[in-house]
Design a protein around this motif. Structure first.
Motif, short mmCIF file in Angstrom:
data_model
loop_
_atom_site.label_atom_id
_atom_site.label_comp_id
_atom_site.label_asym_id
_atom_site.label_seq_id
_atom_site.Cartn_x
_atom_site.Cartn_y
_atom_site.Cartn_z
N ARG A 158 5.05 30.25 50.93
CA ARG A 158 3.74 30.72 50.42
C ARG A 158 3.33 29.18 49.59
O ARG A 158 3.93 28.58 49.15
N SER A 210 9.57 42.91 59.62
CA SER A 210 9.25 41.99 60.63
C SER A 210 10.18 42.54 61.94
O SER A 210 11.53 42.46 61.63
N ASP A 225 7.45 34.49 52.01
CA ASP A 225 6.85 34.56 53.31
C ASP A 225 5.33 34.37 52.72
O ASP A 225 4.84 34.59 51.86
N PHE A 226 4.72 33.59 53.89
CA PHE A 226 3.18 33.38 53.85
C PHE A 226 2.39 34.43 53.66
O PHE A 226 1.57 34.69 52.60
N CYS A 227 2.77 35.47 54.59
CA CYS A 227 2.02 36.76 54.46
C CYS A 227 2.35 37.77 53.18
O CYS A 227 1.54 38.27 52.67
N GLN A 269 5.05 43.25 60.69
CA GLN A 269 4.84 41.97 61.42
C GLN A 269 5.42 42.08 62.84
O GLN A 269 6.75 42.35 62.77
N THR A 319 3.46 38.54 63.90
CA THR A 319 4.32 37.57 63.12
C THR A 319 3.70 36.18 63.25
O THR A 319 3.97 35.23 62.53
N CYS A 322 1.87 34.79 60.46
CA CYS A 322 2.57 34.78 59.13
C CYS A 322 3.56 33.48 59.14
O CYS A 322 3.92 32.73 58.35
N PRO A 326 0.83 29.37 58.79
CA PRO A 326 0.81 29.53 57.07
C PRO A 326 -0.04 28.35 56.66
O PRO A 326 0.21 27.32 56.19
N GLY A 330 -4.85 30.88 58.69
CA GLY A 330 -4.00 31.86 58.60
C GLY A 330 -4.27 32.80 57.44
O GLY A 330 -4.32 34.02 57.52
N THR A 331 -4.80 32.27 56.34
CA THR A 331 -5.06 33.03 55.22
C THR A 331 -6.27 33.86 55.80
O THR A 331 -6.41 35.11 55.21
N THR A 334 -5.41 36.78 58.02
CA THR A 334 -4.67 37.66 57.62
C THR A 334 -5.31 38.64 56.59
O THR A 334 -5.36 39.68 56.60
#
Length: 352
Positions: A158, A210, A225-227, A269, A319, A322, A326, A330-331, A334
């Motif tokens: 994150r 996931s 996790d990023f997502c 994911q 996935t 994510c 990241p 990706g932001t 998502t």
């Protein structure tokens, strides 16, 4: 955790290890800049690296670094992939590099796998800066550093990309651009939060998992996790196995405990290791990555018994985004996907 491999079968192991075994590192300063005349010493997760002048020939060893460099308006000369072992040149990057290929406008050399890039090809490129990952490239760090100044950063997790972005922008003399990217990121979070406020209020608890196929493995996604972090940024609360603070981005679970984690919404994911090299176009790539897990979810009795499934509140996202991206793009991808999938639900909430 990374594995040295060149074949797609071993790539699968690496992908699954990222899903279930990656431990979030302690919070330490990932980088800083100490000016020394025309040169600068950059502290990063690999150590300290002295860089003189402004780099022009840049090699990136994973999609995150590729996205950061492209977002800063710089075209790299070499790129290593993270989840597939594609042979040959990137002669059609828009069909060969997921999500980012259409932004590549200059020739870019295929350096092989991120965890074991071709040193011979890198030497031939004569780069003046190499950007990589502390988990995947630490073992080659001394060799890479002999070729060109090399900076290693944290990959998954994150908000980690913002540290990397700011450090790289400092080296490239593009700090203002980095500030704009971070400001745009925060604005997009705020916009999405506002657009989905009704959904968050009505359906606050989200179960994010996931999987490739439910009968083979399934991982609970955490806020590290990023997502997962993005979901919490826009107001959702992620389902947990326990109240303890998570230490990994994902946690392997048994499908039998899914009813204990039942939530208002479910976001899955999905990935398909075999089809990672089959891009053609982004719509096709997304479909092939999600098809397997969508089918297994729809045919699994336990999954279909969950409240969110019964009320058609299960959504899917690759996935690859994510774990592979990241980063700024990706932001965007998502949050756009979340809005597209959840806005019809928001309209229903508003009508009621």
């Amino acid at each position: 955790m990374w594995f040295n491999y060149l074949k797609i079968a071993v790539s699968c192991l690496m992908f699954l290890s990222l899903l279930g075994c990656h431990r979030q590192p302690p919070d330490i300063p990932s980088s800083s800049r100490i000016p020394r005349g025309d040169c600068q010493t950059v502290r990063h997760l690999g150590g300290e690296t002295r860089i003189c002048g402004q780099p022009q020939r840049i090699v990136v060893l994973n999609p995150k670094m590729l996205d950061i460099v492209l977002s800063l308006g710089v075209q790299p000369i070499g790129y290593a992939e993270i989840f597939s072992n594609r042979r040959g040149d990137f002669d059609r990057p828009q069909e060969q590099i997921p999500y980012l290929g259409d932004r590549i406008t200059q020739p870019i050399t295929n350096l092989g796998m991120s965890s074991k890039p071709s040193l011979e090809k890198i030497i031939r490129l004569k780069p003046d800066l190499i950007l990589g990952d502390i988990g995947g490239n630490q073992q080659q760090y001394s060799q890479l550093s002999k070729i060109a100044p090399t900076l290693l950063f944290e990959y998954v997790g994150r908000d980690k990309w913002q540290d990397s972005l700011q450090a790289i922008a400092q080296v490239l003399g593009r700090t203002n651009q980095a500030k704009k990217i971070i400001a745009a990121h925060r604005q997009q979070i705020a916009t999405t939060r506002q657009a989905l406020a009704g959904v968050v209020k009505t359906y606050p608890k989200v179960l994010m998992v996931s999987s490739e196929q439910l009968n083979s493995s399934i991982n609970l996604v955490t806020s590290l996790d990023f997502c997962g972090g993005l979901l919490e940024d826009i107001g959702f609360k992620l389902a947990r196995v326990s109240n303890s603070t998570p230490t990994n981005i994902t946690q392997p679970i048994s499908i039998e405990i899914l009813p204990q984690l039942d939530a208002d919404l479910i976001i899955v994911q999905g990935h398909n290791i075999v089809e990672l090299s089959n891009i053609k176009n982004i719509n096709t790539f997304t479909k092939t990555q999600l098809q397997s897990v969508q089918q297994s979810w729809q045919t699994n009795t336990l999954a279909q018994s969950l409240r969110a499934s019964r009320n058609n509140r299960v959504y899917f996202i690759p996935t690859y985004i994510c774990l592979g991206l990241p980063s700024p793009s990706g932001t965007q991808i998502t949050l756009q996907s979340l809005q597209e999938q959840l806005l019809p639900l928001a309209k229903t909430v508003n009508q009621n």
